[in-house]
Scaffold this motif. Sequence first.
Motif, PDB file in Angstrom:
ATOM      1  N   ARG A 157      42.722  47.722  50.949  1.00  0.00           N
ATOM      2  CA  ARG A 157      41.843  48.704  50.299  1.00  0.00           C
ATOM      3  C   ARG A 157      40.789  49.131  51.310  1.00  0.00           C
ATOM      4  O   ARG A 157      40.106  48.291  51.896  1.00  0.00           O
ATOM      5  CB  ARG A 157      41.194  48.082  49.056  1.00  0.00           C
ATOM      6  CG  ARG A 157      42.199  47.648  48.008  1.00  0.00           C
ATOM      7  CD  ARG A 157      41.523  47.033  46.800  1.00  0.00           C
ATOM      8  NE  ARG A 157      41.059  45.682  47.067  1.00  0.00           N
ATOM      9  CZ  ARG A 157      41.602  44.583  46.553  1.00  0.00           C
ATOM     10  NH1 ARG A 157      42.646  44.672  45.761  1.00  0.00           N
ATOM     11  NH2 ARG A 157      41.112  43.392  46.810  1.00  0.00           N
TER      12      ARG A 157
ATOM     13  N   SER B 129      36.101  45.512  42.120  1.00  0.00           N
ATOM     14  CA  SER B 129      36.456  44.508  41.113  1.00  0.00           C
ATOM     15  C   SER B 129      37.596  44.999  40.231  1.00  0.00           C
ATOM     16  O   SER B 129      38.515  44.234  39.890  1.00  0.00           O
ATOM     17  CB  SER B 129      35.239  44.179  40.241  1.00  0.00           C
ATOM     18  OG  SER B 129      34.228  43.558  41.003  1.00  0.00           O
TER      19      SER B 129
ATOM     20  N   GLU C  95      40.902  44.897  42.178  1.00  0.00           N
ATOM     21  CA  GLU C  95      41.384  43.514  42.293  1.00  0.00           C
ATOM     22  C   GLU C  95      41.925  43.021  40.964  1.00  0.00           C
ATOM     23  O   GLU C  95      43.005  42.413  40.901  1.00  0.00           O
ATOM     24  CB  GLU C  95      40.241  42.615  42.773  1.00  0.00           C
ATOM     25  CG  GLU C  95      40.584  41.130  42.816  1.00  0.00           C
ATOM     26  CD  GLU C  95      41.649  40.777  43.840  1.00  0.00           C
ATOM     27  OE1 GLU C  95      42.296  39.716  43.666  1.00  0.00           O
ATOM     28  OE2 GLU C  95      41.844  41.547  44.796  1.00  0.00           O
TER      29      GLU C  95
ATOM     30  N   ASP D 174      46.594  46.267  45.565  1.00  0.00           N
ATOM     31  CA  ASP D 174      46.343  45.651  46.873  1.00  0.00           C
ATOM     32  C   ASP D 174      46.103  46.667  47.975  1.00  0.00           C
ATOM     33  O   ASP D 174      45.386  46.370  48.951  1.00  0.00           O
ATOM     34  CB  ASP D 174      47.542  44.783  47.267  1.00  0.00           C
ATOM     35  CG  ASP D 174      47.897  43.778  46.192  1.00  0.00           C
ATOM     36  OD1 ASP D 174      47.024  42.970  45.846  1.00  0.00           O
ATOM     37  OD2 ASP D 174      49.050  43.812  45.702  1.00  0.00           O
TER      38      ASP D 174
ATOM     39  N   LYS E  67      52.784  39.405  48.788  1.00  0.00           N
ATOM     40  CA  LYS E  67      51.323  39.314  48.769  1.00  0.00           C
ATOM     41  C   LYS E  67      50.863  37.927  49.184  1.00  0.00           C
ATOM     42  O   LYS E  67      51.440  36.924  48.772  1.00  0.00           O
ATOM     43  CB  LYS E  67      50.802  39.634  47.370  1.00  0.00           C
ATOM     44  CG  LYS E  67      49.293  39.601  47.230  1.00  0.00           C
ATOM     45  CD  LYS E  67      48.869  40.006  45.826  1.00  0.00           C
ATOM     46  CE  LYS E  67      47.359  39.986  45.679  1.00  0.00           C
ATOM     47  NZ  LYS E  67      46.940  40.456  44.329  1.00  0.00           N
TER      48      LYS E  67
END
Length: 204
Positions: free
Chosen positions: A58, A98, A101, A106, A156
């Motif tokens: 990000r 926030s 997430e 991702d 991930k």
Amino acid sequence: MRISATINSFKSSNIISWKTTGKLQQTLVGCIELSGKTLQSGKVSKVKIWPGFTGQGRYFEFHSNLIPASIDFVRELLLCTSLCKDGYKIRTVEHLLSALEAKGIDNCRIQIQSLDSEDTEVEVPIFDGSANAWVEAIEQVGRKEALDRCGNNVEKLAPYLSEPFYVSRNDSFMVAFPASKVHISCGIDFPKGLWDVENDNDGQ
């Protein structure tokens, strides 16, 4: 301990390791575009969030400058979290990041601009003071598996603590413990007569 000292402490220790999660990296299905008034300056800013490739993470784009949403670029600012790189600063990023997430996004490019093209600082819109507007926008556009430029998916990774970590400043503190899942407990103790002690627990 100051933010910069905390970051350096993490980097110089072996208490964090990155492990595979068994899940594939995710991104947005389409573009999100929201505008709104900011908290500290009162100006209006516009945010566009674009799908990203695996491994990009990000990151913000402001005046063609790229600022990763990483603790490496966190700067201290009163009552908000800000990211700074090469003289450009993006403030009040905590609610947006926030939401990304929490919803498992991702990889994405966060393009932000203010009405004043000469600004070297910009704020993320505050909306109702929570992450709700961002969560709703993410849910509306949807999430999909992220791919690299060759069309491949990538697993991930997630950080794991090997031992407890503690940081404090004045009368505030934070402590993190190794655990198999995320569980957050927090509390605020205001002066007597203003509010009673507030406690909140959030487990995932």
